[in-house]
Write a protein that holds these residues in place. Structure first.
Motif, PDB file in Angstrom:
ATOM      1  N   CYS A   1       0.871  -1.164   0.000  1.00  0.00           N
ATOM      2  CA  CYS A   1       0.000   0.000   0.000  1.00  0.00           C
ATOM      3  C   CYS A   1       0.915   1.224   0.000  1.00  0.00           C
ATOM      4  O   CYS A   1       1.727   1.394   0.915  1.00  0.00           O
ATOM      5  N   VAL A   2       0.793   2.031  -1.034  1.00  0.00           N
ATOM      6  CA  VAL A   2       1.727   3.132  -1.255  1.00  0.00           C
ATOM      7  C   VAL A   2       0.990   4.465  -1.310  1.00  0.00           C
ATOM      8  O   VAL A   2      -0.036   4.598  -1.986  1.00  0.00           O
ATOM      9  N   GLY A   3       1.522   5.436  -0.591  1.00  0.00           N
ATOM     10  CA  GLY A   3       0.998   6.787  -0.673  1.00  0.00           C
ATOM     11  C   GLY A   3       1.702   7.531  -1.792  1.00  0.00           C
ATOM     12  O   GLY A   3       2.906   7.364  -1.997  1.00  0.00           O
ATOM     13  N   LEU A   4       0.951   8.337  -2.527  1.00  0.00           N
ATOM     14  CA  LEU A   4       1.512   9.126  -3.624  1.00  0.00           C
ATOM     15  C   LEU A   4       1.379  10.607  -3.283  1.00  0.00           C
ATOM     16  O   LEU A   4       0.275  11.100  -3.070  1.00  0.00           O
ATOM     17  N   LEU A   5       2.509  11.294  -3.211  1.00  0.00           N
ATOM     18  CA  LEU A   5       2.508  12.730  -2.952  1.00  0.00           C
ATOM     19  C   LEU A   5       3.087  13.422  -4.177  1.00  0.00           C
ATOM     20  O   LEU A   5       4.292  13.368  -4.422  1.00  0.00           O
ATOM     21  N   GLY A   6       2.221  14.036  -4.953  1.00  0.00           N
ATOM     22  CA  GLY A   6       2.660  14.690  -6.174  1.00  0.00           C
ATOM     23  C   GLY A   6       2.880  16.172  -5.954  1.00  0.00           C
ATOM     24  O   GLY A   6       2.309  16.773  -5.050  1.00  0.00           O
ATOM     25  N   GLY A   7       3.731  16.771  -6.785  1.00  0.00           N
ATOM     26  CA  GLY A   7       3.957  18.200  -6.668  1.00  0.00           C
ATOM     27  C   GLY A   7       5.199  18.645  -7.410  1.00  0.00           C
ATOM     28  O   GLY A   7       5.957  17.832  -7.945  1.00  0.00           O
ATOM     29  N   SER A   8       5.389  19.946  -7.428  1.00  0.00           N
ATOM     30  CA  SER A   8       6.573  20.501  -8.076  1.00  0.00           C
ATOM     31  C   SER A   8       7.808  20.342  -7.204  1.00  0.00           C
ATOM     32  O   SER A   8       8.928  20.248  -7.713  1.00  0.00           O
ATOM     33  N   PHE A   9       7.626  20.365  -5.874  1.00  0.00           N
ATOM     34  CA  PHE A   9       8.744  20.281  -4.932  1.00  0.00           C
ATOM     35  C   PHE A   9       9.818  21.306  -5.320  1.00  0.00           C
ATOM     36  O   PHE A   9      10.979  20.968  -5.558  1.00  0.00           O
ATOM     37  N   ASN A  10       9.383  22.554  -5.382  1.00  0.00           N
ATOM     38  CA  ASN A  10      10.245  23.629  -5.876  1.00  0.00           C
ATOM     39  C   ASN A  10      10.493  24.706  -4.817  1.00  0.00           C
ATOM     40  O   ASN A  10      10.005  25.829  -4.944  1.00  0.00           O
ATOM     41  N   PRO A  11      11.247  24.390  -3.750  1.00  0.00           N
ATOM     42  CA  PRO A  11      11.951  23.122  -3.497  1.00  0.00           C
ATOM     43  C   PRO A  11      11.190  22.258  -2.497  1.00  0.00           C
ATOM     44  O   PRO A  11      10.222  22.692  -1.880  1.00  0.00           O
ATOM     45  N   ALA A  12      11.673  21.023  -2.341  1.00  0.00           N
ATOM     46  CA  ALA A  12      11.146  20.141  -1.298  1.00  0.00           C
ATOM     47  C   ALA A  12      11.552  20.705   0.059  1.00  0.00           C
ATOM     48  O   ALA A  12      12.597  21.322   0.198  1.00  0.00           O
ATOM     49  N   HIS A  13      10.693  20.496   1.071  1.00  0.00           N
ATOM     50  CA  HIS A  13      11.004  21.027   2.400  1.00  0.00           C
ATOM     51  C   HIS A  13      10.429  20.118   3.482  1.00  0.00           C
ATOM     52  O   HIS A  13       9.794  19.089   3.186  1.00  0.00           O
ATOM     53  N   GLN A  14      10.645  20.513   4.742  1.00  0.00           N
ATOM     54  CA  GLN A  14      10.242  19.674   5.863  1.00  0.00           C
ATOM     55  C   GLN A  14       8.729  19.506   5.979  1.00  0.00           C
ATOM     56  O   GLN A  14       8.250  18.546   6.589  1.00  0.00           O
ATOM     57  N   GLY A  15       7.962  20.412   5.401  1.00  0.00           N
ATOM     58  CA  GLY A  15       6.508  20.250   5.382  1.00  0.00           C
ATOM     59  C   GLY A  15       6.114  19.019   4.583  1.00  0.00           C
ATOM     60  O   GLY A  15       5.210  18.263   4.982  1.00  0.00           O
ATOM     61  N   HIS A  16       6.778  18.799   3.456  1.00  0.00           N
ATOM     62  CA  HIS A  16       6.523  17.602   2.651  1.00  0.00           C
ATOM     63  C   HIS A  16       6.906  16.343   3.431  1.00  0.00           C
ATOM     64  O   HIS A  16       6.191  15.334   3.406  1.00  0.00           O
ATOM     65  N   VAL A  17       8.036  16.407   4.118  1.00  0.00           N
ATOM     66  CA  VAL A  17       8.506  15.264   4.900  1.00  0.00           C
ATOM     67  C   VAL A  17       7.523  14.961   6.028  1.00  0.00           C
ATOM     68  O   VAL A  17       7.166  13.798   6.271  1.00  0.00           O
TER      69      VAL A  17
ATOM     70  N   ALA B   1       6.817  26.171  -0.304  1.00  0.00           N
ATOM     71  CA  ALA B   1       7.943  26.276  -1.225  1.00  0.00           C
ATOM     72  C   ALA B   1       8.100  27.710  -1.724  1.00  0.00           C
ATOM     73  O   ALA B   1       9.215  28.191  -1.922  1.00  0.00           O
ATOM     74  N   THR B   2       6.971  28.387  -1.916  1.00  0.00           N
ATOM     75  CA  THR B   2       7.027  29.774  -2.387  1.00  0.00           C
ATOM     76  C   THR B   2       7.763  30.651  -1.389  1.00  0.00           C
ATOM     77  O   THR B   2       8.610  31.479  -1.765  1.00  0.00           O
ATOM     78  N   GLU B   3       7.458  30.473  -0.103  1.00  0.00           N
ATOM     79  CA  GLU B   3       8.113  31.266   0.940  1.00  0.00           C
ATOM     80  C   GLU B   3       9.610  30.982   0.965  1.00  0.00           C
ATOM     81  O   GLU B   3      10.433  31.899   1.109  1.00  0.00           O
ATOM     82  N   ILE B   4       9.987  29.714   0.810  1.00  0.00           N
ATOM     83  CA  ILE B   4      11.398  29.349   0.815  1.00  0.00           C
ATOM     84  C   ILE B   4      12.120  29.987  -0.365  1.00  0.00           C
ATOM     85  O   ILE B   4      13.218  30.533  -0.225  1.00  0.00           O
ATOM     86  N   ARG B   5      11.508  29.951  -1.552  1.00  0.00           N
ATOM     87  CA  ARG B   5      12.134  30.568  -2.725  1.00  0.00           C
ATOM     88  C   ARG B   5      12.317  32.066  -2.521  1.00  0.00           C
ATOM     89  O   ARG B   5      13.356  32.631  -2.871  1.00  0.00           O
ATOM     90  N   ASN B   6      11.304  32.710  -1.946  1.00  0.00           N
ATOM     91  CA  ASN B   6      11.396  34.154  -1.712  1.00  0.00           C
ATOM     92  C   ASN B   6      12.531  34.482  -0.744  1.00  0.00           C
ATOM     93  O   ASN B   6      13.253  35.467  -0.927  1.00  0.00           O
ATOM     94  N   ARG B   7      12.673  33.651   0.285  1.00  0.00           N
ATOM     95  CA  ARG B   7      13.745  33.887   1.257  1.00  0.00           C
ATOM     96  C   ARG B   7      15.120  33.709   0.615  1.00  0.00           C
ATOM     97  O   ARG B   7      16.047  34.468   0.885  1.00  0.00           O
TER      98      ARG B   7
END
Length: 201
Positions: A13-29, A190-196
């Motif tokens: 049983c596998v979970g699928l988390l799709g996205g741009s991950f631009n960038p990946a961060h601890q929220g995704h984890v 991810a948007t906030e991280i890119r802005n920073r």
């Protein structure tokens, strides 16, 4: 074992988390690890999208860089970083799920996403088809809960919603069932991280 080595007879049983991950961060984890724990998933696969059809190409890092960054963020061996959509030749989620079902007929998939995506899910190509192709877990994000649960999609599939306490058995339910999980809110984006990064904060 890599995803490529899984055969059609693999039972998981596998979970699928799709996205741009631009960038990946601890929220995704955090969401991925909560999904593993709360729903008893065997693995979570991150589907790093070549290009989200609903997002601008401006500011989008190359796919290879986003995959590499994701691999640096993830330490849990049950979370796998993939560029499966590139290998499958798919662009839209509905097509990706169809291809995955054909390649891995014995794997039960749970689509994982944040409440912000549920709020606009009706804009996705074949959104009603997607809901009927897998089980879906929606994770709370600050300020989005009301919009998400009153959205067109939530209302359309309100009879298929399961209470949060049934998270451990969602994987055993039929496709089309979904659940909203009010976990600790994570405002990181991810948007906030890119802005920073752009402002060198």
């Amino acid at each position: 074992m890599t995803i490529a080595s899984f055969g059609p007879q693999t039972h998981m049983c596998v979970g699928l988390l799709g996205g741009s991950f631009n960038p990946a961060h601890q929220g995704h984890v955090y969401i991925s690890e909560m999904a593993l724990k709360q729903m008893g998933l065997d693995q979570v696969w991150w589907l790093v999208s070549p290009q989200n059809p609903l997002k601008s190409k401006k500011g989008m890092a190359p796919l290879e860089k986003r995959v590499k960054t994701a691999a640096q963020v993830v330490k849990n061996p049950k979370i796998r970083i993939t560029a499966l959509e590139t290998r499958l030749g798919t662009r839209y989620t509905a097509d990706t799920l169809k291809a995955l079902h054909m390649r891995y007929p014995n794997i039960r998939f749970v689509w994982i996403m944040g409440a912000d995506n549920l709020a606009t899910f009706h804009r996705w190509k074949d959104w009603q088809v997607i809901f009927n192709m897998c089980r879906i877990a929606i994770y709370h994000r600050p300020t989005y809960a009301l919009k998400a649960l009153s959205s067109i999609t939530a209302q359309r599939f309100r009879n298929k919603r399961l209470p949060a306490r049934m998270a451990p058995v969602l994987k055993q339910k039929d496709n089309g069932n979904w659940i909203f999980l009010p976990i600790r809110g994570n405002t990181l984006s991810a948007t906030e991280i890119r802005n920073r990064l752009e402002h060198k904060e």
